[in-house]
Design an enzyme around this catalytic site. Structure first.
Site, PDB file in Angstrom:
ATOM      1  CD  GLU A 168     -12.183  -0.746  -6.717  1.00 25.81           C
ATOM      2  OE1 GLU A 168     -13.400   0.986  -6.774  1.00 25.81           O
ATOM      3  OE2 GLU A 168     -11.733  -1.361  -6.630  1.00 25.81           O
ATOM      4  CB  THR A 175      -4.273  -2.406 -11.135  1.00 34.18           C
ATOM      5  OG1 THR A 175      -4.392  -1.266 -11.336  1.00 34.18           O
ATOM      6  CG2 THR A 175      -4.001  -3.423  -9.915  1.00 34.18           C
ATOM      7  NE  ARG A 184      -1.944   1.192   3.751  1.00 30.98           N
ATOM      8  CZ  ARG A 184      -1.876   0.323   4.839  1.00 30.98           C
ATOM      9  NH1 ARG A 184      -2.718  -1.410   3.965  1.00 30.98           N
ATOM     10  NH2 ARG A 184      -1.807   0.095   5.728  1.00 30.98           N
ATOM     11  CG  ASN A 203     -11.646  -2.427   0.075  1.00 31.95           C
ATOM     12  OD1 ASN A 203     -12.661  -2.391   0.925  1.00 31.95           O
ATOM     13  ND2 ASN A 203     -10.894  -3.637   1.405  1.00 31.95           N
ATOM     14  CD  GLU A 220      -5.200  -7.326  -8.215  1.00 28.31           C
ATOM     15  OE1 GLU A 220      -6.120  -7.824  -7.255  1.00 28.31           O
ATOM     16  OE2 GLU A 220      -5.110  -6.281  -7.599  1.00 28.31           O
ATOM     17  NE  ARG A 275      -2.087   1.847  -8.550  1.00 23.32           N
ATOM     18  CZ  ARG A 275      -2.655   1.439  -8.821  1.00 23.32           C
ATOM     19  NH1 ARG A 275      -2.998   0.395  -8.748  1.00 23.32           N
ATOM     20  NH2 ARG A 275      -3.905   1.552  -7.459  1.00 23.32           N
ATOM     21  CE  LYS A 316      -6.082  -7.820  -2.416  1.00 21.23           C
ATOM     22  NZ  LYS A 316      -7.416  -7.099  -2.996  1.00 21.23           N
TER      23      LYS A 316
END
Length: 256
Positions: free
Chosen positions: A196, A243, A16, A192, A247, A155, A166
């Site tokens: 966001e 992103t 983060r 989440n 994932e 990023r 996760k």
């Protein structure tokens, strides 16, 4: 973040913090790009007169830049994803013993082609100073473009670290989703909404703060070098969805 130590890299707090720092880089890069016109000429394939090269001027400049960076082992790092990975030279510096943080196929998970297309077709028109061409600034435009593209790529592909973290924290849950090829379930598991919303709010504040001359009063002239709403839109419509795509693509292969 020390990429030789897996436990520090996969700590969600460290991830983060890294993502927050990347926001600063991206906002400043967009501010730099905003001072120039669109200069669409540099993005069109076939416009360059470079012998043996059929891509755009930006493609050539980006490819040549990556070759230089590769010699200094930039793309050996797990958090870097080249736009032209098939044309990279060997590094001249000795290799680094990175920890086996991500799955062996991680470099194969790439959305750089999508990032470059979205950037040139959608993002540049939103942030540029005008629609015209500035031949005298082509070089400066492409320098800004490359820095912004590389920052966006890093990023977005950092999502691999989020996904791995996760997966390790909820292995049983993700294993079941992966076995069932439940893409919607995986997307729900990695999303989440509150986080966001926090990201978008923070980006708006950063764009306002970084793009404003602090020595001027609001009454003196229109403030802001880049529209804060545009910065938020870039993240909401493209950075965050891409992103998540990274994932999901990474997790779908995690049981290999």
């Amino acid at each position: 973040m020390d990429f030789t130590k897996a436990d520090t890299v996969l700590d969600l707090a460290n991830i983060r913090d890294s993502l927050v720092r990347m926001e600063d880089t991206i906002v400043f890069n967009l501010i730099e790009r905003a001072q120039f016109c669109r200069s669409e000429f540099v993005y069109k394939a076939g416009n360059s007169d470079i012998p043996g090269f059929k891509g755009s001027y930006l493609d050539w400049f980006l490819q040549e830049s990556e070759k230089v960076h590769a010699k200094l082992r930039r793309y050996a790092a797990p958090d870097e994803q080249a736009f032209f990975p098939d044309d990279l030279p060997e590094a001249i510096l000795p290799p680094i013993d990175y920890a086996p943080i991500l799955a062996p196929y991680s470099k194969e998970v790439s959305v750089n082609d999508e990032i470059k297309k979205i950037y040139t077709d959608d993002i540049v028109p939103l942030v540029c100073a005008g629609t015209g061409d500035q031949p005298e600034n082509y070089g400066s435009v492409m320098v800004c473009d490359i820095e912004t593209l590389q920052a966006l790529s890093r990023r977005i592909h950092f999502g691999k670290f989020v996904a791995e973290s996760k997966f390790l924290s909820e292995t049983e849950r993700f294993t079941e989703l992966i076995k069932n090829k439940d893409i919607a379930g995986i997307e729900a598991a990695i999303t989440n909404s509150k986080v966001e919303e926090t990201i978008l709010a923070r980006l708006g504040e950063k764009a306002l703060a970084y793009g404003t001359d602090p020595t001027l009063r609001w009454s003196q002239r229109t403030q802001g070098k880049v529209d804060s709403e545009v910065v938020k839109r870039i993240y909401k419509e493209w950075v965050i969805p891409l992103t998540k795509k990274v994932e999901v693509d990474y997790l779908l292969r995690r049981l290999e």
